[in-house]
Scaffold this active site. Structure first.
Site, mmCIF file in Angstrom:
data_model
loop_
_atom_site.group_PDB
_atom_site.id
_atom_site.type_symbol
_atom_site.label_atom_id
_atom_site.label_comp_id
_atom_site.label_asym_id
_atom_site.label_seq_id
_atom_site.Cartn_x
_atom_site.Cartn_y
_atom_site.Cartn_z
ATOM 1 N N SER A 155 -23.365 10.088 8.355
ATOM 2 C CA SER A 155 -21.966 10.777 8.810
ATOM 3 C C SER A 155 -21.836 12.047 7.769
ATOM 4 O O SER A 155 -22.396 12.272 6.681
ATOM 5 C CB SER A 155 -20.844 10.104 8.119
ATOM 6 O OG SER A 155 -20.915 9.538 6.626
ATOM 7 N N ASN A 195 -14.949 -9.950 0.881
ATOM 8 C CA ASN A 195 -14.976 -8.579 0.875
ATOM 9 C C ASN A 195 -13.858 -8.051 -0.126
ATOM 10 O O ASN A 195 -13.483 -7.166 -0.293
ATOM 11 C CB ASN A 195 -14.789 -8.074 2.232
ATOM 12 C CG ASN A 195 -15.343 -6.548 2.493
ATOM 13 O OD1 ASN A 195 -15.804 -6.062 1.433
ATOM 14 N ND2 ASN A 195 -15.227 -6.133 3.654
ATOM 15 N N LYS A 214 0.877 -1.066 0.074
ATOM 16 C CA LYS A 214 0.050 -0.175 0.112
ATOM 17 C C LYS A 214 0.916 1.228 0.047
ATOM 18 O O LYS A 214 0.836 2.353 -0.615
ATOM 19 C CB LYS A 214 -0.816 -0.009 1.208
ATOM 20 C CG LYS A 214 -1.782 1.276 1.174
ATOM 21 C CD LYS A 214 -2.334 1.114 2.941
ATOM 22 C CE LYS A 214 -3.251 2.429 2.850
ATOM 23 N NZ LYS A 214 -4.470 2.248 2.273
ATOM 24 N N TYR A 232 -9.756 -3.882 -2.040
ATOM 25 C CA TYR A 232 -9.292 -3.545 -3.464
ATOM 26 C C TYR A 232 -8.277 -2.758 -3.367
ATOM 27 O O TYR A 232 -8.069 -1.855 -2.718
ATOM 28 C CB TYR A 232 -10.720 -3.231 -3.995
ATOM 29 C CG TYR A 232 -11.084 -1.644 -3.717
ATOM 30 C CD1 TYR A 232 -10.581 -0.527 -4.123
ATOM 31 C CD2 TYR A 232 -12.145 -1.621 -2.582
ATOM 32 C CE1 TYR A 232 -11.136 0.567 -3.662
ATOM 33 C CE2 TYR A 232 -12.620 -0.345 -2.152
ATOM 34 C CZ TYR A 232 -12.006 0.722 -2.718
ATOM 35 O OH TYR A 232 -12.427 1.927 -2.279
ATOM 36 N N HIS A 266 -19.345 10.118 -3.488
ATOM 37 C CA HIS A 266 -17.875 9.982 -3.694
ATOM 38 C C HIS A 266 -17.406 11.305 -4.316
ATOM 39 O O HIS A 266 -16.175 11.128 -4.888
ATOM 40 C CB HIS A 266 -17.721 8.735 -4.490
ATOM 41 C CG HIS A 266 -18.037 7.790 -3.952
ATOM 42 N ND1 HIS A 266 -18.960 6.661 -4.255
ATOM 43 C CD2 HIS A 266 -17.736 7.137 -2.762
ATOM 44 C CE1 HIS A 266 -19.142 5.623 -3.301
ATOM 45 N NE2 HIS A 266 -18.140 5.927 -2.588
ATOM 46 N N CYS A 324 -26.444 0.484 -0.111
ATOM 47 C CA CYS A 324 -25.905 0.909 -1.172
ATOM 48 C C CYS A 324 -24.806 0.149 -1.845
ATOM 49 O O CYS A 324 -24.407 -1.098 -1.227
ATOM 50 C CB CYS A 324 -25.026 2.351 -0.533
ATOM 51 S SG CYS A 324 -23.833 1.954 0.854
#
Ligand code: GLN
Ligand code: ZN
Length: 769
Positions: free
Chosen positions: A448, A126, A19, A527, A707, A659
């Site tokens: 949120s 996931n 990452k 991902y 987004h 969602c």
């Protein structure tokens, strides 16, 4: 001799090295050479780990800079034209396809602006893969040599590996037609694709590979007849070739039995099946083998973090040996270990007793090795390991963490009435009209508000003990005040407190519930460079004390408008955690539901009369195949939601939210929520508008993409509302965004919500007049 085998190892590195370097590369802070160097080091370290552990069959080509399915698209030249026209280097094409690329023109290079390919969940995990996207014009050919290069790289390091590639049937079936070729059924491309596979396999053999693992996980899905038939076409064509490595065909995550007829008799060296998920498939899969084919027995769970129960696993292996002969059995992980965290040794804060129950990817290597030894030389040859294992398994089974009599008793006493609201919706609605007094087209948000750097700084300080609980609480209160003031200014009707105190919608609850454990470094790739750290359900779940009442009550005290309490639902908490393997999902979900029921009731007692219970993960829990497991799930999942939410009075309004998944309206209906909000803004297809039009209660279709910083103008909102009003009864409609606004900035959100609210007002006026 029974060999040990691993189907794939996590590539992210023990400290998320992958990452860090990919994000540095994307941000222009690391060179391509530095990126490739870290990749090389990670692969080398993984091979060494496996070799040191004594694993016999070690995978290669399980590494990826983004996603292994995307790698294959690139390798076979399945690259839509829009990613070609910029002449990007291969690695940048990979990232452009995976995450989109937007870059202003510089010097001689023109501006780049391409969105990402579609990304979808990998089976019921996931993990997300990038969908292979095919056109009539797709020209399969080998683009680069990644599997061969990585095989040779390992070999140079003295490690003989078995390369892994996704098979042709799964590659096509998991893909889709591009928008210029919508009439294309990807599976029809098989004859054109096979030569590319053959070429790759020949190159691997020429490089020295004796065996390859070809993953065909779609074998556990309900397959149309033409897809089933494709197995024969593909593997007979490949089998005819000489000079290719021997093939182990691997399936995982489910039951292969319904499709065994499609693979029986194929000219491959053997098959791998998942016996963690479906131990009862042994008889049939063994019977479907030719007399010389091997059976790779997946008994070490690649999807969860529990220590393998050696004696149980050995029994499966012994059964397999008895059926096909010891020399034809391989002991393996059930799937790639990609879905488990890298190394338990990195966990310094876990309670020692609980830690002893876990096994992460590195520990699982040792497990396959011990089991293979036991299968080869008898259990006595690894007596010490078996003894320790049995002790640990027993300690877990007998622990009072895993068995809480109060929880069991309470669950046993649940009645049907507990899973149903007191009255049907029309009566509830009448009562809610009195308590809430909302206008037509009520406006709200999903929960949120922006998680600013300041919030993260204060949370970190609090976690490190640099500020006191009181100081932190003061800070959170200030954030709530600002969120309430903001919403009143914007003119929203049902307000939220904004969730500033929550790090994550599952972790926040898990940390307060009895029965959960947390890792400090248990990252798993979700991902690309996004990794998650799922909480672990270790025991019976209960709620020691209220979790959200303080914040919601405080928020309600600041306004005359109704405040919406905000909880994560039982199914979503279960799905986004590592679940127990000693209790059914259904029971775990019901325990969570009871804990949440207490919270819902306490919110109501505290004067919060609108309560949203989010279930965005309800779709991904749906079992992969049609049949009993699925029909059970569509019963117990909504039932758990209702168990959590049915303790309230008629006048209390229950919301739910979904969602980013293909929802089945029937499942949503079964929740009997008073109001549901559904992500919708990117589904501009008029067909989709219809989909929920039979929803009998109230509904809000998300009106803008959370987004994106983009601010849709007011008339765009009006247009969307107009489209929806044409299909739904206007009295049923709510006006809201797609999802929570935590990733946005306050000024963007203000503009977005102002336009949304003003558009709602236009319609309110129009219909009240
Ligand atoms: N209430 C949550 C939020 O607004 C819902 C998040 C989600 O659906 N993923 O952030
Ligand atoms: Zn959402």
């Amino acid at each position: 001799m029974v060999l040990s085998s691993v189907l794939g190892f996590p590539r992210i590195g023990p400290n998320r090295e992958l990452k860090k370097i990919t994000e540095a590369y994307w941000g222009g802070k690391a060179s391509v050479d530095e990126l490739l160097q870290v990749g090389k080091e990670l692969r080398a370290a993984n091979w060494k780990r496996q070799k040191d552990a004594g694993v016999d069959i070690i995978p290669s080509n399980d590494f990826s800079y983004y996603d292994q399915v995307l790698d294959l698209s690139l390798l076979f030249n399945v690259i839509p034209d829009r990613y070609r026209k910029y002449d990007l280097p291969l690695i940048d094409t990979l990232f452009a396809m995976g995450r989109g690329l937007q870059r202003p023109a510089t010097g001689s290079s023109p501006a780049v602006d391409v969105p990402a390919l579609e990304m979808v969940k990998w089976f019921d995990s996931n993990y997300h893969y990038v969908r292979p996207t095919f056109s009539h014009s797709t020209q399969f050919k080998l683009n680069g040599n990644k599997p061969v290069d990585e095989y040779l790289e390992a070999k140079a390091q003295g490690v003989e590996t078995r390369p892994v590639i996704l098979g042709p049937v799964s590659f096509l079936f998991l893909g889709k037609a591009d928008r210029d070729s919508l009439d294309l059924d990807p599976i029809s491309l098989l004859p054109k694709l096979i030569p590319a596979y053959v070429e790759l396999l020949k190159k691997l053999a020429a490089a020295g590979a004796k065996s390859v693992q070809i993953d065909e996980p779609v074998l556990v899905l309900d397959l149309p007849q033409n897809v089933k038939a494709a197995y024969k076409t593909a593997y007979e064509a490949i089998g005819k070739e000489s000079g290719i490595p021997s093939i182990i065909l691997a399936s995982y995550f489910g039951d292969a039995r319904p499709n065994l007829d499609a693979v029986k008799g194929l000219p491959v060296a053997g098959f791998h099946y998942d016996f963690v998920r479906v131990p009862q498939q042994l008889d049939e899969v063994a019977a479907a083998l030719n007399s010389n084919q091997v059976l790779s027995v997946g008994v070490v769970d690649g999807r969860n973090i529990w220590k393998t129960d050696f004696s149980k696993a050995l029994k499966v292996i012994e059964d397999a040996k008895a059926k096909v002969g010891a020399d034809r059995v391989i002991v393996a992980t059930s799937s790639s270990l990609l879905h488990t965290p890298v190394d338990l040794e990195n966990e310094k804060k876990l309670d020692a007793q609980i830690k002893d129950w876990f096994s992460f990817a590195t520990q699982k290597l040792g497990e396959v090795v011990v089991l293979a030894k036991a299968a080869t030389n008898g259990q006595q040859s690894v007596a010490k390991e078996f003894e320790e294992n049995a002790k640990s398994i027993a300690s877990r089974a007998n622990s009072n963490i895993t068995n809480d009599p109060a929880v069991r008793q309470r669950l046993g006493a649940v009645t049907d009435a507990d899973k149903k609201r007191k009255s049907p919706f029309p009566q509830r609605l009448a009562a809610q009209k009195k308590t809430l007094n909302l206008p037509l087209f009520p406006t709200t948000t999903i929960g949120s508000f922006p998680q600013t750097p300041e919030i993260r700084i204060q949370r970190n300080k609090f976690n490190k003990g640099e500020i006191s609980a009181e100081e932190y609480e003061k800070f959170i209160q200030k954030e709530i005040q600002e969120a309430v003031k903001f919403q009143e200014e914007v003119g929203l009707d049902v307000l939220v407190h904004g969730e500033p105190e929550r790090n994550d919608m599952v972790q926040y609850f898990g940390e307060q519930l009895q029965g959960f454990a947390f890792t400090t470094n248990g990252w798993v790739q979700s991902y690309g460079s996004r990794y998650v750290r799922p909480p672990i359900i270790v025991g019976d779940v209960s709620r020691p004390k209220a979790m959200t009442v303080k914040e919601s009550q405080y928020a309600q005290s600041l306004t005359k408008k109704p405040m919406k309490g905000m909880l994560t639902g039982p199914v979503t908490i279960l799905r986004w955690s590592f679940p127990r393997n000693d209790l059914s999902d259904k029971e775990q979900c019901q325990q969570l539901a009871l804990a949440l029921r207490d919270e819902v009731n306490d919110l109501e007692k505290g004067g919060v009369y609108v309560i949203q219970v989010d279930e965005p993960a309800i779709r991904e829990g749906l079992p992969l195949r049609e049949g009993k497991e699925r029909s059970d799930y569509v019963q117990w999942a909504p039932e758990s939601f209702r168990l959590a939410t049915s303790g309230v009075q008629d006048g209390t309004q229950i919301h739910s939210h979904f969602c980013y998944s293909d929802l089945d309206p029937a499942h949503i209906k079964a929740l009997d929520a008073d109001v549901v909000s559904i992500e919708f803004s990117k589904k501009d297809d008029s067909k989709y508008i219809q989909e929920f039009s039979n929803y009998p209660n109230h509904i809000g279709l998300g009106l803008f993409d959370i987004h994106s910083p983009r601010v849709p103008p007011q008339d765009e909102f009006e247009q969307r509302i107009r489209d929806i009003v044409g299909v739904y009864p206007k009295e049923n409609l709510w006006v809201n965004p797609d999802c929570g606004l935590k990733t946005r900035k306050w000024d963007e959100t203000k503009k977005q919500l102002t336009n949304m609210v003003n558009a709602a007002k236009v319609y309110r006026q129009k219909y009240s007049a």
